[in-house]
Write an enzyme that holds these catalytic residues in place. Structure first.
Site, PDB file in Angstrom:
ATOM      1  N   LYS A   1      -4.289  14.261  -6.734  1.00  0.00           N
ATOM      2  CA  LYS A   1      -5.115  14.278  -5.512  1.00  0.00           C
ATOM      3  C   LYS A   1      -5.324  15.687  -4.976  1.00  0.00           C
ATOM      4  O   LYS A   1      -6.384  15.986  -4.429  1.00  0.00           O
ATOM      5  CB  LYS A   1      -4.516  13.369  -4.441  1.00  0.00           C
ATOM      6  CG  LYS A   1      -4.616  11.907  -4.831  1.00  0.00           C
ATOM      7  CD  LYS A   1      -4.587  10.970  -3.661  1.00  0.00           C
ATOM      8  CE  LYS A   1      -4.975   9.574  -4.143  1.00  0.00           C
ATOM      9  NZ  LYS A   1      -4.891   8.551  -3.132  1.00  0.00           N
TER      10      LYS A   1
ATOM     11  N   LYS B   1     -10.986   3.859  -4.907  1.00  0.00           N
ATOM     12  CA  LYS B   1     -11.846   3.877  -3.719  1.00  0.00           C
ATOM     13  C   LYS B   1     -12.672   5.154  -3.643  1.00  0.00           C
ATOM     14  O   LYS B   1     -13.760   5.168  -3.111  1.00  0.00           O
ATOM     15  CB  LYS B   1     -10.991   3.841  -2.449  1.00  0.00           C
ATOM     16  CG  LYS B   1     -10.193   2.593  -2.258  1.00  0.00           C
ATOM     17  CD  LYS B   1      -9.443   2.747  -0.932  1.00  0.00           C
ATOM     18  CE  LYS B   1      -8.385   1.695  -0.766  1.00  0.00           C
ATOM     19  NZ  LYS B   1      -7.075   2.255  -0.508  1.00  0.00           N
TER      20      LYS B   1
ATOM     21  N   LYS C   1      -8.630   4.991 -13.576  1.00  0.00           N
ATOM     22  CA  LYS C   1      -8.322   3.883 -12.669  1.00  0.00           C
ATOM     23  C   LYS C   1      -9.529   3.564 -11.764  1.00  0.00           C
ATOM     24  O   LYS C   1     -10.198   4.479 -11.294  1.00  0.00           O
ATOM     25  CB  LYS C   1      -7.130   4.323 -11.812  1.00  0.00           C
ATOM     26  CG  LYS C   1      -6.572   3.295 -10.875  1.00  0.00           C
ATOM     27  CD  LYS C   1      -5.357   3.858 -10.163  1.00  0.00           C
ATOM     28  CE  LYS C   1      -5.751   4.599  -8.898  1.00  0.00           C
ATOM     29  NZ  LYS C   1      -5.433   3.903  -7.651  1.00  0.00           N
TER      30      LYS C   1
HETATM   31  N1  AQP Z   1      -7.208   0.239 -10.052  1.00  0.00           N
HETATM   32  C1  AQP Z   1      -6.186  -0.442  -9.566  1.00  0.00           C
HETATM   33  N2  AQP Z   1      -5.636  -1.454 -10.272  1.00  0.00           N
HETATM   34  C2  AQP Z   1      -4.576  -2.167  -9.778  1.00  0.00           C
HETATM   35  N3  AQP Z   1      -4.018  -1.915  -8.571  1.00  0.00           N
HETATM   36  C3  AQP Z   1      -4.543  -0.915  -7.837  1.00  0.00           C
HETATM   37  N4  AQP Z   1      -4.224  -0.423  -6.622  1.00  0.00           N
HETATM   38  C4  AQP Z   1      -5.061   0.612  -6.316  1.00  0.00           C
HETATM   39  N5  AQP Z   1      -5.924   0.810  -7.321  1.00  0.00           N
HETATM   40  C5  AQP Z   1      -5.634  -0.126  -8.279  1.00  0.00           C
HETATM   41  C6  AQP Z   1      -3.158  -0.943  -5.791  1.00  0.00           C
HETATM   42  O1  AQP Z   1      -3.703  -1.299  -4.529  1.00  0.00           O
HETATM   43  C7  AQP Z   1      -2.682  -1.112  -3.538  1.00  0.00           C
HETATM   44  C8  AQP Z   1      -3.253  -0.345  -2.391  1.00  0.00           C
HETATM   45  O2  AQP Z   1      -3.672   0.922  -2.852  1.00  0.00           O
HETATM   46  P1  AQP Z   1      -3.906   2.077  -1.803  1.00  0.00           P
HETATM   47  O3  AQP Z   1      -5.149   1.844  -1.088  1.00  0.00           O
HETATM   48  O4  AQP Z   1      -2.758   2.200  -0.929  1.00  0.00           O
HETATM   49  O5  AQP Z   1      -3.847   3.363  -2.637  1.00  0.00           O
HETATM   50  P2  AQP Z   1      -4.656   4.017  -3.781  1.00  0.00           P
HETATM   51  O6  AQP Z   1      -3.908   3.800  -5.045  1.00  0.00           O
HETATM   52  O7  AQP Z   1      -4.821   5.401  -3.374  1.00  0.00           O
HETATM   53  O8  AQP Z   1      -6.063   3.299  -3.863  1.00  0.00           O
HETATM   54  P3  AQP Z   1      -7.258   3.882  -4.642  1.00  0.00           P
HETATM   55  O9  AQP Z   1      -8.234   2.790  -4.649  1.00  0.00           O
HETATM   56  O10 AQP Z   1      -6.929   4.422  -5.954  1.00  0.00           O
HETATM   57  O11 AQP Z   1      -7.753   5.052  -3.703  1.00  0.00           O
HETATM   58  P4  AQP Z   1      -7.976   6.578  -4.081  1.00  0.00           P
HETATM   59  O12 AQP Z   1      -9.333   6.604  -4.624  1.00  0.00           O
HETATM   60  O13 AQP Z   1      -7.874   7.285  -2.753  1.00  0.00           O
HETATM   61  O14 AQP Z   1      -6.933   7.011  -5.052  1.00  0.00           O
HETATM   62  C9  AQP Z   1      -1.505  -0.420  -4.215  1.00  0.00           C
HETATM   63  O15 AQP Z   1      -0.517  -1.387  -4.509  1.00  0.00           O
HETATM   64  C10 AQP Z   1      -2.109   0.120  -5.476  1.00  0.00           C
HETATM   65  O16 AQP Z   1      -1.158   0.201  -6.521  1.00  0.00           O
END
Ligand code: AQP
Length: 349
Positions: free
Chosen positions: A116, A211, A208
């Site tokens: 990040k 968001k 992955k």
């Molecule tokens: N691609 C994924 N597959 C399975 N599980 C996922 N999670 C996130 N992406 C995937 C799970 O969703 C929960 C909440 O995630 P979060 O919002 O706290 O954090 P994150 O991992 O930062 O989400 P993003 O979507 O990947 O955001 P960015 O783009 O900011 O990095 C967690 O249990 C996570 O494992």
């Protein structure tokens, strides 16, 4: 609090664009956990969200939207405790104490920070670096025994276990003197698994689903309508081969593997079982079947999210009730922790 065998904690960041990965890897499993003999706490982790700058008005909306997604997916706010992190100050307080337990070397190994922060590491917030310590505090403020998360959170969960272990060791004598047998903090079990533990981008099967991906076509948002879902699946990257009949045939085919995994997770079946049905089929056959399944699974959730979002007063009442119940548990932990580390704390009447 009623005596439950397990205590489950998990959180989702209100950073916009909730997607199918968040749903299958986390939120849907939160709902399933309610069937266990467990007190479940589900948190909208807004303190985590601001480790990267958020527009204040948008953030307020996103907090309500994640809460609506929890409820629309089937989390019962009476059975589970649903709240947003910033309403329970004990998370931040415990994080400070854990900052003094965690070691710099441990945080330096966290791959999510490296990803990040990217090349501009000097410009990343201190909060982003400290994120995994706050996450340990979220979990251990409730002495949670189980945490359902996607695979990307595995390393952070390991850090939580390391912090619990070190706290138990550093303060072993004080913990025993306070009458806590076998250590104060549990060594929390991560619950990671199933065909959707890591849902990948629809545009690149090696990345992955996320968001923050600039391409909206890379993910299925929980708020997408039927046409958008079908179109994104139709346009999803694939290879020219038909689907294999057995699992080893998906090796080196990340996009095919991802779509089969999504189908399996949505249908509640194994990848093997899906391949038994679709082995030999072209994507021109498989993709419409996947789109139908995704639409029928997600459309009711999107409709319920819309209905709930029209009543922010109700969402805020759910969060206030959850915060009160969460705070009562977290304060008990904090009181004990303060005694253990040697603070002189204010005695409550
Ligand atoms: N691609 C994924 N597959 C399975 N599980 C996922 N999670 C996130 N992406 C995937 C799970 O969703 C929960 C909440 O995630 P979060 O919002 O706290 O954090 P994150 O991992 O930062 O989400 P993003 O979507 O990947 O955001 P960015 O783009 O900011 O990095 C967690 O249990 C996570 O494992």
């Amino acid at each position: 609090m009623a005596a439950f065998k397990e205590l489950v904690f998990s959180g989702v960041q209100p950073t916009g664009n909730l997607h199918l990965g968040n749903y299958l890897g986390a939120i849907r499993r939160f709902v399933e956990m309610q069937a266990r003999d467990a007190q479940c706490l589900y948190c909208v982790v807004d303190l985590h969200a601001i480790t990267v700058w958020q527009d204040p008005d948008a953030l307020r909306g996103q907090i309500r939207e994640v809460t609506a997604a929890f409820l629309a997916a089937g989390i019962d706010p009476k059975r589970s405790i649903v709240f947003n992190q910033s309403q329970v100050p004990q998370h931040a307080e415990l994080a400070w104490i854990f900052n003094c337990v965690a070691r710099l070397g441990w945080l330096n190994r966290m791959t999510q920070f490296k990803e990040k922060a990217g090349k501009d590491r000097e410009n990343a917030s201190i909060g982003l670096y400290d994120y995994p310590v706050l996450m340990a505090a979220d979990i251990l403020a409730y002495r949670a025994t189980h945490v359902p998360v996607g695979e990307d959170q595995k390393q952070h969960l390991e850090l939580t276990r390391d912090i619990a272990q070190k706290f138990n060791t550093d303060f072993a004598a004080a913990i025993a003197a306070q009458g806590h047998e076998g250590g104060f903090f549990p060594i929390t079990e991560p619950l990671i698994g199933g065909p959707a533990a890591r849902v990948m981008s629809l545009r690149d099967g090696t990345k992955k689903m996320s968001k923050s991906d600039p391409s909206d076509n890379s993910r299925i948002n929980l708020t997408d309508d039927a046409d958008a879902i079908a179109q994104k699946i139709r346009r999803a990257k694939t290879d020219p081969e038909p689907l294999p009949s057995e699992l080893p045939g998906l090796k080196e085919r990340p996009e095919a593997d991802n779509l089969v995994g999504i189908y399996a997770a949505l249908a509640g079946r194994s990848r093997e079982d899906v391949l038994r049905e679709f082995g030999g089929a072209q994507f021109s056959t498989f993709k419409p079947a996947l789109a139908d399944l995704a639409v029928s699974s997600l459309a009711p959730i999107a409709a319920e999210m819309r209905r709930l979002s029209a009543d922010p007063g109700h969402i805020e009442a759910v969060l206030a009730d959850g915060a009160e119940r969460a705070e009562a548990i977290a304060q008990e932990t904090l009181d004990a922790v303060k005694d253990i580390v040697g603070f002189v704390r204010r005695r409550r009447a």
